[in-house]
Design a protein around this motif. Structure first.
Motif, PDB file in Angstrom:
ATOM      1  N   THR A 122       0.771  -1.283   0.047  1.00 21.46           N
ATOM      2  CA  THR A 122       0.055   0.093   0.025  1.00 21.46           C
ATOM      3  C   THR A 122       0.819   1.415   0.045  1.00 21.46           C
ATOM      4  N   ASP A 123       2.183   1.347   0.331  1.00 19.99           N
ATOM      5  CA  ASP A 123       2.937   2.179   0.305  1.00 19.99           C
ATOM      6  C   ASP A 123       3.624   2.248  -1.183  1.00 19.99           C
ATOM      7  N   GLN A 124       3.294   3.682  -1.775  1.00 19.13           N
ATOM      8  CA  GLN A 124       3.625   3.468  -3.310  1.00 19.13           C
ATOM      9  C   GLN A 124       5.288   3.806  -3.355  1.00 19.13           C
ATOM     10  N   ASP A 125       5.802   4.520  -2.493  1.00 17.46           N
ATOM     11  CA  ASP A 125       7.011   4.732  -2.404  1.00 17.46           C
ATOM     12  C   ASP A 125       8.083   3.367  -2.354  1.00 17.46           C
ATOM     13  N   PHE A 126       7.477   2.522  -1.638  1.00 17.03           N
ATOM     14  CA  PHE A 126       7.893   1.090  -1.506  1.00 17.03           C
ATOM     15  C   PHE A 126       7.839   0.322  -2.956  1.00 17.03           C
ATOM     16  N   VAL A 127       6.536   0.390  -3.192  1.00 15.03           N
ATOM     17  CA  VAL A 127       6.232  -0.130  -4.721  1.00 15.03           C
ATOM     18  C   VAL A 127       7.083   0.416  -5.734  1.00 15.03           C
ATOM     19  N   ASN A 128       7.421   1.780  -5.730  1.00 17.99           N
ATOM     20  CA  ASN A 128       8.203   2.363  -6.719  1.00 17.99           C
ATOM     21  C   ASN A 128       9.646   2.039  -6.741  1.00 17.99           C
ATOM     22  N   THR A 129      10.338   2.016  -5.518  1.00 12.02           N
ATOM     23  CA  THR A 129      11.511   1.333  -5.242  1.00 12.02           C
ATOM     24  C   THR A 129      11.514   0.051  -5.758  1.00 12.02           C
ATOM     25  N   LEU A 130      10.567  -0.922  -5.324  1.00 13.04           N
ATOM     26  CA  LEU A 130      10.844  -2.387  -6.122  1.00 13.04           C
ATOM     27  C   LEU A 130      10.711  -2.374  -7.575  1.00 13.04           C
ATOM     28  N   LEU A 131       9.998  -1.412  -8.195  1.00 14.36           N
ATOM     29  CA  LEU A 131       9.729  -1.504  -9.678  1.00 14.36           C
ATOM     30  C   LEU A 131      11.235  -1.029 -10.302  1.00 14.36           C
ATOM     31  N   ASN A 132      11.905  -0.233  -9.421  1.00 15.17           N
ATOM     32  CA  ASN A 132      13.064   0.274 -10.027  1.00 15.17           C
ATOM     33  C   ASN A 132      14.415  -0.315  -9.834  1.00 15.17           C
ATOM     34  N   ALA A 133      14.374  -1.449  -8.724  1.00 17.92           N
ATOM     35  CA  ALA A 133      15.402  -1.982  -8.357  1.00 17.92           C
ATOM     36  C   ALA A 133      16.007  -2.918  -9.477  1.00 17.92           C
ATOM     37  N   SER A 134      17.445  -2.726  -9.496  1.00 19.53           N
ATOM     38  CA  SER A 134      18.190  -3.340 -10.506  1.00 19.53           C
ATOM     39  C   SER A 134      19.006  -4.713 -10.133  1.00 19.53           C
ATOM     40  N   THR A 135      19.026  -4.942  -8.553  1.00 23.93           N
ATOM     41  CA  THR A 135      19.915  -6.072  -8.189  1.00 23.93           C
ATOM     42  C   THR A 135      19.184  -6.576  -7.208  1.00 23.93           C
ATOM     43  N   ILE A 136      19.324  -7.932  -6.924  1.00 29.28           N
ATOM     44  CA  ILE A 136      18.666  -8.775  -5.792  1.00 29.28           C
ATOM     45  C   ILE A 136      19.016  -7.998  -4.473  1.00 29.28           C
ATOM     46  N   ASP A 137      20.215  -7.696  -4.241  1.00 32.46           N
ATOM     47  CA  ASP A 137      20.612  -7.026  -3.187  1.00 32.46           C
ATOM     48  C   ASP A 137      19.679  -5.852  -2.560  1.00 32.46           C
ATOM     49  N   GLN A 138      19.218  -5.144  -3.589  1.00 29.22           N
ATOM     50  CA  GLN A 138      18.332  -3.922  -3.384  1.00 29.22           C
ATOM     51  C   GLN A 138      16.897  -4.451  -2.948  1.00 29.22           C
ATOM     52  N   ILE A 139      16.549  -5.509  -3.756  1.00 32.65           N
ATOM     53  CA  ILE A 139      15.095  -6.098  -3.474  1.00 32.65           C
ATOM     54  C   ILE A 139      15.199  -6.645  -2.158  1.00 32.65           C
ATOM     55  N   ALA A 140      16.323  -7.560  -1.618  1.00 28.89           N
ATOM     56  CA  ALA A 140      16.467  -8.043  -0.292  1.00 28.89           C
ATOM     57  C   ALA A 140      16.498  -7.086   0.677  1.00 28.89           C
ATOM     58  N   HIS A 141      17.102  -5.996   0.575  1.00 30.69           N
ATOM     59  CA  HIS A 141      17.310  -4.887   1.705  1.00 30.69           C
ATOM     60  C   HIS A 141      15.882  -4.197   1.551  1.00 30.69           C
ATOM     61  N   LEU A 142      15.077  -3.958   0.835  1.00 25.58           N
ATOM     62  CA  LEU A 142      14.022  -3.167   0.825  1.00 25.58           C
ATOM     63  C   LEU A 142      12.888  -4.210   1.369  1.00 25.58           C
ATOM     64  N   LEU A 143      12.918  -5.547   1.115  1.00 27.54           N
ATOM     65  CA  LEU A 143      12.030  -6.677   1.626  1.00 27.54           C
ATOM     66  C   LEU A 143      12.366  -6.826   3.112  1.00 27.54           C
ATOM     67  N   SER A 144      13.585  -6.793   3.555  1.00 27.99           N
ATOM     68  CA  SER A 144      13.931  -6.923   4.867  1.00 27.99           C
ATOM     69  C   SER A 144      13.675  -5.861   6.207  1.00 27.99           C
ATOM     70  N   GLY A 145      13.569  -4.670   5.431  1.00 28.83           N
ATOM     71  CA  GLY A 145      13.127  -3.674   6.475  1.00 28.83           C
ATOM     72  C   GLY A 145      11.835  -3.483   6.629  1.00 28.83           C
ATOM     73  N   GLU A 146      11.602  -3.499   7.878  1.00 29.57           N
ATOM     74  CA  GLU A 146       9.955  -3.356   8.451  1.00 29.57           C
ATOM     75  C   GLU A 146       9.462  -2.083   8.273  1.00 29.57           C
ATOM     76  N   SER A 147      10.391  -1.150   8.169  1.00 32.81           N
ATOM     77  CA  SER A 147      10.001   0.300   8.123  1.00 32.81           C
ATOM     78  C   SER A 147       9.935   0.640   6.689  1.00 32.81           C
ATOM     79  N   GLY A 148      10.178  -0.194   5.677  1.00 25.29           N
ATOM     80  CA  GLY A 148      10.072   0.244   4.226  1.00 25.29           C
ATOM     81  C   GLY A 148      11.009   0.829   3.749  1.00 25.29           C
ATOM     82  N   GLU A 149      12.225   1.159   4.257  1.00 21.06           N
ATOM     83  CA  GLU A 149      13.331   1.852   3.828  1.00 21.06           C
ATOM     84  C   GLU A 149      14.423   1.107   3.193  1.00 21.06           C
TER      85      GLU A 149
END
Length: 149
Positions: A122-149
């Motif tokens: 529901t957090d559009q910033d989170f979704v946009n960051t996922l859409l623009n992720a270019s590496t697995i590390d970026q995705i993993a970092h985003l998904l691991s943060g409970e705060s969405g950072e």
């Protein structure tokens, strides 16, 4: 199971190039296979579910949750994510670029993980960051943060 733990090693991919909906579903399913959560038969079941019921798996703009019924093909509950290089059409003109795969051993053991995922989506910033992720590390970092950072 926390949202971060739902994604096992091998369950994430960025920049995935696919030609169509079936290939996108297979990409998320193959990540579930690679992470040891399902057998290859489950991937076929995921595709068959959409062939039978249509593109009901599109849960939000640009986001699909590919899955099949709980079965013996599910070894362990969990999630995968294939971030597509370009959106592909699901059903009647529904573009999708984030294809989550869901493996569930039973009908209700995955509810908490899905609720956590839904909250994050529901957090559009989170979704946009996922859409623009270019590496697995970026995705993993985003998904691991409970705060969405």
């Amino acid at each position: 199971m926390s949202l971060a733990k739902a994604f096992a090693p091998g369950s994430l991919a960025a920049g995935v190039s696919v030609a169509n909906m079936d290939a996108a579903i297979r990409a998320s399913g193959e990540l579930l296979v690679a992470s040891g959560r399902v057998t290859p038969e489950y991937v076929d079941q995921m595709v068959a579910a959409v062939e039978e019921f249509g593109a009901y798996i599109v849960i939000a703009p640009l986001i699909a949750l590919a899955h099949a019924r709980p079965s013996e093909s599910v070894l362990e509950s969990g999630l995968s994510l294939a971030v597509l290089a370009e959106p592909v059409l699901f059903g009647e003109g529904k573009p999708v670029q984030l294809v989550f795969g869901l493996a569930a051993k039973d009908h209700d053991g995955h509810i908490e993980v899905l609720a956590a995922l839904a909250e994050r989506l529901t957090d559009q910033d989170f979704v946009n960051t996922l859409l623009n992720a270019s590496t697995i590390d970026q995705i993993a970092h985003l998904l691991s943060g409970e705060s969405g950072e």
